[in-house]
Design an enzyme around this catalytic site. Structure first.
Site, short mmCIF file in Angstrom:
data_model
loop_
_atom_site.label_atom_id
_atom_site.label_comp_id
_atom_site.label_asym_id
_atom_site.label_seq_id
_atom_site.Cartn_x
_atom_site.Cartn_y
_atom_site.Cartn_z
N LYS A 1 0.14 4.24 -0.46
CA LYS A 1 -0.51 5.46 0.05
C LYS A 1 -0.20 6.63 -0.90
CE LYS A 1 -0.32 3.41 4.59
NZ LYS A 1 -0.30 3.58 6.03
N HIS B 1 -9.75 1.33 4.41
CA HIS B 1 -8.50 1.55 5.17
C HIS B 1 -8.76 2.53 6.31
CE1 HIS B 1 -4.44 2.76 6.19
NE2 HIS B 1 -4.05 1.63 5.64
N ASN C 1 0.87 -1.17 0.00
CA ASN C 1 0.00 0.00 0.00
C ASN C 1 0.91 1.23 0.00
OD1 ASN C 1 -1.84 2.01 0.43
ND2 ASN C 1 -2.38 1.39 2.52
N GLU D 1 -5.88 -4.80 10.59
CA GLU D 1 -4.91 -3.74 10.81
C GLU D 1 -5.23 -2.99 12.10
OE1 GLU D 1 -2.78 -2.67 6.88
OE2 GLU D 1 -4.42 -1.26 7.20
N GLY E 1 2.65 -0.95 4.40
CA GLY E 1 2.74 0.46 4.04
C GLY E 1 4.20 0.88 3.88
N GLY E 2 4.76 1.48 4.92
CA GLY E 2 6.11 2.06 4.88
C GLY E 2 7.17 1.18 4.23
N SER F 1 3.00 -1.88 10.53
CA SER F 1 4.44 -1.92 10.78
C SER F 1 5.08 -3.27 10.47
CB SER F 1 4.75 -1.48 12.22
OG SER F 1 4.31 -0.15 12.43
N GLY G 1 2.00 2.52 10.81
CA GLY G 1 2.94 3.63 10.64
C GLY G 1 3.60 4.08 11.93
P1 PGA Z 1 2.50 0.49 7.75
O1 PGA Z 1 1.06 0.68 7.04
O2 PGA Z 1 3.08 -0.80 7.22
O3 PGA Z 1 3.30 1.68 7.33
O4 PGA Z 1 2.25 0.42 9.22
C1 PGA Z 1 0.19 -0.39 6.86
C2 PGA Z 1 -1.09 0.08 6.22
O5 PGA Z 1 -1.52 1.21 6.49
O6 PGA Z 1 -1.71 -0.65 5.43
#
Ligand code: PGA
Length: 259
Positions: A18, A102, A16, A174, A241-242, A220, A180
């Site tokens: 974003k 989300h 993702n 999630e 995400g990240g 994360s 994040g």
């Molecule tokens: P993250 O994001 O891996 O940066 O925590 C996950 C997400 O929002 O799907």
């Protein structure tokens, strides 16, 4: 152990991105990422770029096993919805998946469960596979309300869907406090959430749908924690995400599921 794991589910790891990656960055990512996952067949790999980079990413993915997802969509086919994107527009660009519900859409853009349900219904009507995100925030977790929150989200988000449709769905568990923040849920907590979700699906739609349903963990996920999270019996993949912005890191996460 869960009782719904005799059925072999294909793991699914999704990036993702974003609101990250320009066209050039997306193309560069794919160029570097493709060789790193060449030969990975036992795990489905999905990239969800921003809308503006969907076409270029699809072009760069041509000939690979990697699939394309959108991060959101409107439920209508067309109409006076300034700034929105419709399901046929996504299909035209080669999207097979769409992330819906989300927590950032829920919290920052006011998306409620009834709207998310309309989007899910529309995704099925256009043969897009939904990656539905659910999860509790920190206050809810600390108040011991996690299961209640998940059950309530599933109640409305999935209203009107058939068992057969549910079997094709992907649900991302999630926990909002883990997104994040660098604060990952423990493998036990992630498994407990995923197991609860599968149990809810079994109770509402029967064992077959629950066995077929793929549940991702998101929040994360990094190369260092992916293997242990993805080894949990009810976790069939990750929504990242990240760490999905770096081809090396994302490839390591994909490889953590691949056998
Ligand atoms: P993250 O994001 O891996 O940066 O925590 C996950 C997400 O929002 O799907």
């Amino acid at each position: 152990m869960s009782c719904y794991n005799e059925f072999v589910r294909v793991p699914i790891v999704a990036a993702n991105w974003k609101m990250h990656q320009t066209l050039a960055q997306a193309q560069n990512f794919v160029e570097r990422f493709r060789p790193l996952v060449r030969g990975v067949k036992s795990t489905e790999i999905v990239l969800a770029p921003p809308f503006t980079a969907l076409a270029a990413t699809q072009e760069a993915l041509r000939g690979s096993q990697i699939r394309l997802a959108a991060q959101n969509m409107h439920y209508a086919e067309q109409g006076a919805y300034t700034g929105e994107i419709s399901p046929p527009m996504l299909c035209e660009l080669g999207c097979e998946y769409v992330i819906l519900g989300h927590s950032e859409r829920r919290a920052q853009f006011g998306e409620g469960d009834a709207l998310i349900n309309r989007k899910l219904q529309s995704a099925y009507a256009h043969e897009l596979i939904s990656i539905l995100c659910v999860g509790e925030n920190l206050d809810q977790r600390e108040a011991g309300e996690t299961e209640q929150i998940l059950a309530r989200q599933l109640d409305t988000d999935l209203e009107g869907l058939s068992a057969e449709q549910i079997g094709r769905l992907v649900i991302a568990y999630e926990p909002i406090w883990a997104i994040g923040t660098g604060r990952t849920a423990s493998p036990q907590d992630a498994q407990a959430g995923a197991r609860f979700i599968r149990g809810q699906i079994a109770a509402r739609y029967g064992g077959r749908a629950a066995q077929a349903l793929r549940v991702q963990y998101g929040g994360s996920v990094k190369p260092g924690n992916a293997a242990v999270l993805l080894a949990q019996p009810d976790i069939d993949g990750a929504l990242v995400g990240g760490a999905s912005l770096d081809p090396q890191e994302f490839a390591q996460i994909v490889r953590a599921t691949a056998t």
